[in-house]
Design an enzyme around this catalytic site. Structure first.
Site, PDB file in Angstrom:
ATOM      1  N   GLU A   1     -23.762   5.790  21.233  1.00 38.92           N
ATOM      2  CA  GLU A   1     -24.138   6.311  19.905  1.00 38.92           C
ATOM      3  C   GLU A   1     -24.095   5.114  18.974  1.00 38.92           C
ATOM      4  O   GLU A   1     -23.024   4.664  18.566  1.00 38.92           O
ATOM      5  CB  GLU A   1     -23.131   7.376  19.446  1.00 38.92           C
ATOM      6  CG  GLU A   1     -23.074   8.602  20.326  1.00 38.92           C
ATOM      7  CD  GLU A   1     -24.271   9.531  20.140  1.00 38.92           C
ATOM      8  OE1 GLU A   1     -25.068   9.305  19.219  1.00 38.92           O
ATOM      9  OE2 GLU A   1     -24.403  10.464  20.939  1.00 38.92           O
TER      10      GLU A   1
ATOM     11  N   CYS B   1     -23.709   6.539  10.100  1.00 38.20           N
ATOM     12  CA  CYS B   1     -24.834   6.089  10.923  1.00 38.20           C
ATOM     13  C   CYS B   1     -26.111   6.842  10.576  1.00 38.20           C
ATOM     14  O   CYS B   1     -27.196   6.363  10.859  1.00 38.20           O
ATOM     15  CB  CYS B   1     -24.485   6.272  12.391  1.00 38.20           C
ATOM     16  SG  CYS B   1     -23.907   7.934  12.731  1.00 38.20           S
TER      17      CYS B   1
HETATM   18  P1  NAP Z   1     -18.428  -1.928  16.054  1.00 31.85           P
HETATM   19  O1  NAP Z   1     -18.049  -3.195  15.424  1.00 31.85           O
HETATM   20  O2  NAP Z   1     -19.486  -1.931  17.095  1.00 31.85           O
HETATM   21  O3  NAP Z   1     -17.081  -1.299  16.645  1.00 31.85           O
HETATM   22  C1  NAP Z   1     -17.052  -0.032  17.259  1.00 31.85           C
HETATM   23  C2  NAP Z   1     -15.913  -0.012  18.257  1.00 31.85           C
HETATM   24  O4  NAP Z   1     -16.175  -0.967  19.271  1.00 31.85           O
HETATM   25  C3  NAP Z   1     -14.548  -0.393  17.677  1.00 31.85           C
HETATM   26  O5  NAP Z   1     -13.540   0.352  18.348  1.00 31.85           O
HETATM   27  C4  NAP Z   1     -14.457  -1.861  18.025  1.00 31.85           C
HETATM   28  O6  NAP Z   1     -13.121  -2.337  18.076  1.00 31.85           O
HETATM   29  C5  NAP Z   1     -15.073  -1.833  19.407  1.00 31.85           C
HETATM   30  N1  NAP Z   1     -15.539  -3.119  19.911  1.00 31.85           N
HETATM   31  C6  NAP Z   1     -16.066  -4.164  19.213  1.00 31.85           C
HETATM   32  N2  NAP Z   1     -16.351  -5.191  20.079  1.00 31.85           N
HETATM   33  C7  NAP Z   1     -15.991  -4.757  21.321  1.00 31.85           C
HETATM   34  C8  NAP Z   1     -16.030  -5.332  22.632  1.00 31.85           C
HETATM   35  N3  NAP Z   1     -16.480  -6.573  22.863  1.00 31.85           N
HETATM   36  N4  NAP Z   1     -15.567  -4.610  23.671  1.00 31.85           N
HETATM   37  C9  NAP Z   1     -15.098  -3.373  23.465  1.00 31.85           C
HETATM   38  N5  NAP Z   1     -15.035  -2.762  22.280  1.00 31.85           N
HETATM   39  C10 NAP Z   1     -15.492  -3.438  21.212  1.00 31.85           C
HETATM   40  O7  NAP Z   1     -18.911  -0.847  14.994  1.00 31.85           O
HETATM   41  P2  NAP Z   1     -18.162  -0.399  13.649  1.00 31.85           P
HETATM   42  O8  NAP Z   1     -18.416  -1.418  12.610  1.00 31.85           O
HETATM   43  O9  NAP Z   1     -16.768   0.003  13.951  1.00 31.85           O
HETATM   44  O10 NAP Z   1     -18.966   0.940  13.323  1.00 31.85           O
HETATM   45  C11 NAP Z   1     -20.126   0.978  12.562  1.00 31.85           C
HETATM   46  C12 NAP Z   1     -21.343   1.152  13.472  1.00 31.85           C
HETATM   47  O11 NAP Z   1     -21.190   2.357  14.217  1.00 31.85           O
HETATM   48  C13 NAP Z   1     -22.614   1.332  12.671  1.00 31.85           C
HETATM   49  O12 NAP Z   1     -23.641   0.606  13.277  1.00 31.85           O
HETATM   50  C14 NAP Z   1     -22.884   2.843  12.774  1.00 31.85           C
HETATM   51  O13 NAP Z   1     -24.212   3.197  12.625  1.00 31.85           O
HETATM   52  C15 NAP Z   1     -22.375   3.131  14.139  1.00 31.85           C
HETATM   53  N6  NAP Z   1     -22.053   4.547  14.278  1.00 31.85           N
HETATM   54  C16 NAP Z   1     -22.871   5.312  15.058  1.00 31.85           C
HETATM   55  C17 NAP Z   1     -22.616   6.659  15.183  1.00 31.85           C
HETATM   56  C18 NAP Z   1     -23.491   7.507  16.043  1.00 31.85           C
HETATM   57  O14 NAP Z   1     -23.076   8.618  16.373  1.00 31.85           O
HETATM   58  N7  NAP Z   1     -24.665   7.055  16.428  1.00 31.85           N
HETATM   59  C19 NAP Z   1     -21.533   7.236  14.540  1.00 31.85           C
HETATM   60  C20 NAP Z   1     -20.709   6.422  13.748  1.00 31.85           C
HETATM   61  C21 NAP Z   1     -20.989   5.062  13.640  1.00 31.85           C
HETATM   62  P3  NAP Z   1     -12.469  -3.064  16.771  1.00 31.85           P
HETATM   63  O15 NAP Z   1     -12.549  -2.066  15.671  1.00 31.85           O
HETATM   64  O16 NAP Z   1     -11.089  -3.308  17.208  1.00 31.85           O
HETATM   65  O17 NAP Z   1     -13.298  -4.271  16.495  1.00 31.85           O
END
Ligand code: NAP
Length: 474
Positions: A242, A276
């Site tokens: 997602e 998102c």
């Molecule tokens: P993110 O930076 O991709 O982080 C999401 C999760 O992934 C966090 O738990 C993060 O941990 C973890 N993560 C980051 N790098 C990783 C790696 N190399 N290996 C494993 N896990 C890793 O995204 P965000 O800034 O938290 O969230 C915002 C994004 O989420 C936006 O793009 C939004 O559109 C999207 N989103 C999508 C939906 C949907 O249903 N489509 C819903 C909500 C949000 P850390 O926090 O510890 O870095």
């Protein structure tokens, strides 16, 4: 951390900070690859027993989680506001939606049916069954730190999978509070496990490379989703992704511009734009531009920014300094390329706001495709407006993105509504509707917004394998 039914300490900890004032909300255990492997071992050992339990047993435990979440709705919401920033009313809404996802899966657990298929041979039968995929790993973001967790764990558990969760670094306390509920509800040890970590890399690496993990469900940015997908590729591990969005919001000349401005105002500034499915390109037909802008400006002028625990606040802080800088950079880029600033456009740092990460609700007109905001997800309280002249043109522009999560359209023409629903290349389309989501409805994107669906019948299927049996009966 919660592994094999025990609360575990590693010796190392990290702090979770309140984005509204920088205060420490709490301290959590800092885990890594070792704890991730322990959690996978616990989940693997618990799998046969859990998969062999009846749907009614699984359903009863999930129902208990639902009840406990409702009982704790207020303290959970307050924690959510302190850790993530959204106004208390919105936090209460998130807890209710998160609990609803659990209840829906508790009900749906009993409706995971198989089927029989007519065979061409009279002495032969086909039976199709659904089996839980095995250990499911989940990685969740910070913007909906309670509902994103239940939207993954509830269907996994309902399907008979055991699970390991790594929540976002910024919001681990919300996840911990949910695991206190799982603990109290009485799940068998190892069925559901929590690994908190400051550095997501090592835990993510275990989830992607450990063969005992049969499924990874990730919500977060498209960049990290692609990284995880390639790390899972060598094992062809099952994936649900997602990812990011860049929603178009289209207001046709036959729509009520005031109603559309109301919808946009509610949707765009929810969670300070950190959703998102937030509109990121707002296309308004030239004929209704003026009344739309007027109604929107009036609504925006009434928005109050501040600490979400205070009464009357509509917008809380952004999650951290980097988020504020990203928003500011997109606004500066747009203004530098000729956009017109109608409202906001600044970091809010006067008085108490200076201790947090606040950005003013911002209205930009005259956006064009060369601007970063036209292509990049903003994740902040900025409404970028573009004028359009006809349906064909706006549909092409709306689809001109690598993302495909949500889209919205305001029109009173039934034929046009249907053409938009069918023509917009997005997983979720709201027609005169700003909330095409529910526990019962499939949520997810097309193109680079992801793979698979959460919620609805589809949400549980993501955690099930289909097996067919051929029976020669003599
Ligand atoms: P993110 O930076 O991709 O982080 C999401 C999760 O992934 C966090 O738990 C993060 O941990 C973890 N993560 C980051 N790098 C990783 C790696 N190399 N290996 C494993 N896990 C890793 O995204 P965000 O800034 O938290 O969230 C915002 C994004 O989420 C936006 O793009 C939004 O559109 C999207 N989103 C999508 C939906 C949907 O249903 N489509 C819903 C909500 C949000 P850390 O926090 O510890 O870095």
């Amino acid at each position: 951390m919660y592994i094999n039914g025990q609360w575990i300490e590693t010796g190392a900890t990290f702090e979770s900070l309140n984005p509204a004032d920088g205060s420490v909300v709490g301290t959590v255990q800092d885990g890594g690859a070792e704890q991730a492997r322990q959690a996978v071992t616990a989940a693997q050992e618990a799998f046969a027993g859990w998969a062999g339990s009846t749907a009614y047993q699984r359903s009863a435990l999930l129902e208990r989680v639902y009840q406990l979440m409702l009982e704790r709705r207020q303290p959970l919401a307050e924690l959510l506001t302190r850790e993530q920033g959204k106004p208390l009313k919105a936090a209460r809404g998130e807890v209710a939606a998160a609990a609803d996802a659990v209840r829906w899966c508790a009900e749906e657990a009993k409706r995971v049916y198989g089927e029989t298929i007519p065979s061409a041979r009279s002495n032969h039968r086909f039976i199709v069954n659904r089996h839980p995929v095995g250990v499911a790993a989940a990685i969740t973001p910070w913007n909906f730190p309670i509902s994103m967790v239940t939207r993954k764990l509830a269907p996994a558990l309902a399907a008979g999978c055991t699970a390991v969760l790594k929540p976002a670094e910024a919001t681990p306390l919300c996840a911990r509070a949910l695991f206190e509920i799982f603990d109290e509800a009485g799940f068998p040890p190892g069925v559901v496990n929590l690994v908190t970590a400051r550095d997501p890399g090592p835990v993510g690496e275990v989830f992607c490379t450990d063969r005992r993990v049969r499924k990874l469900s990730f919500t977060g940015s498209t960049a990290v989703g692609k990284h995880l997908a390639s790390a899972c590729a060598p094992q062809l591990k099952r994936l649900s992704l997602e990812l990011g969005g860049h929603a178009p919001f289209i207001v046709f000349e036959d729509a009520d511009p005031v109603q559309a401005a109301k919808g946009l105002g509610l949707l765009k500034f929810a969670n300070s734009g950190q959703t998102c499915i937030s509109p990121n390109r707002i296309f308004v037909h030239r004929a209704v531009m003026q009344p739309f802008m007027e109604a929107l400006s009036q609504r925006m002028a009434k928005l109050r920014v501040g600490n979400g625990l205070e009464d009357g606040i509509n917008l809380g802080p952004l999650i951290n300094r980097a988020a504020v800088e990203k928003v500011q950079a997109q606004v500066e880029d747009a203004l530098g390329k000729g956009a017109e600033l109608k409202q906001g456009g600044e970091v809010l740092d006067e008085g108490n706001l200076g201790r947090g990460h606040f950005y003013a609700p911002t209205l930009l007109a005259g956006i064009d495709p060369d601007m970063r905001i036209y292509r990049e997800e903003t994740f902040g309280p900025v409404a970028p407006i573009l004028a359009f002249d006809d349906e064909e043109q706006v549909l092409a522009m709306a689809n001109d993105t690598d993302y495909g999560l949500a889209a919205y359209c305001y029109t009173r023409d039934l034929g046009r509504a249907m053409r938009m629903f069918e023509g917009l290349e997005f997983g979720m389309v709201g027609i005169n509707d700003i909330d095409p989501t529910a526990a019962a409805a499939p949520f997810g994107g097309v193109k680079e917004s992801g793979l698979g669906r959460e919620g609805g019948r589809e949400g549980i299927q993501e955690y099930l394998e289909t097996r067919v049996g051929g029976f020669a009966i003599g």
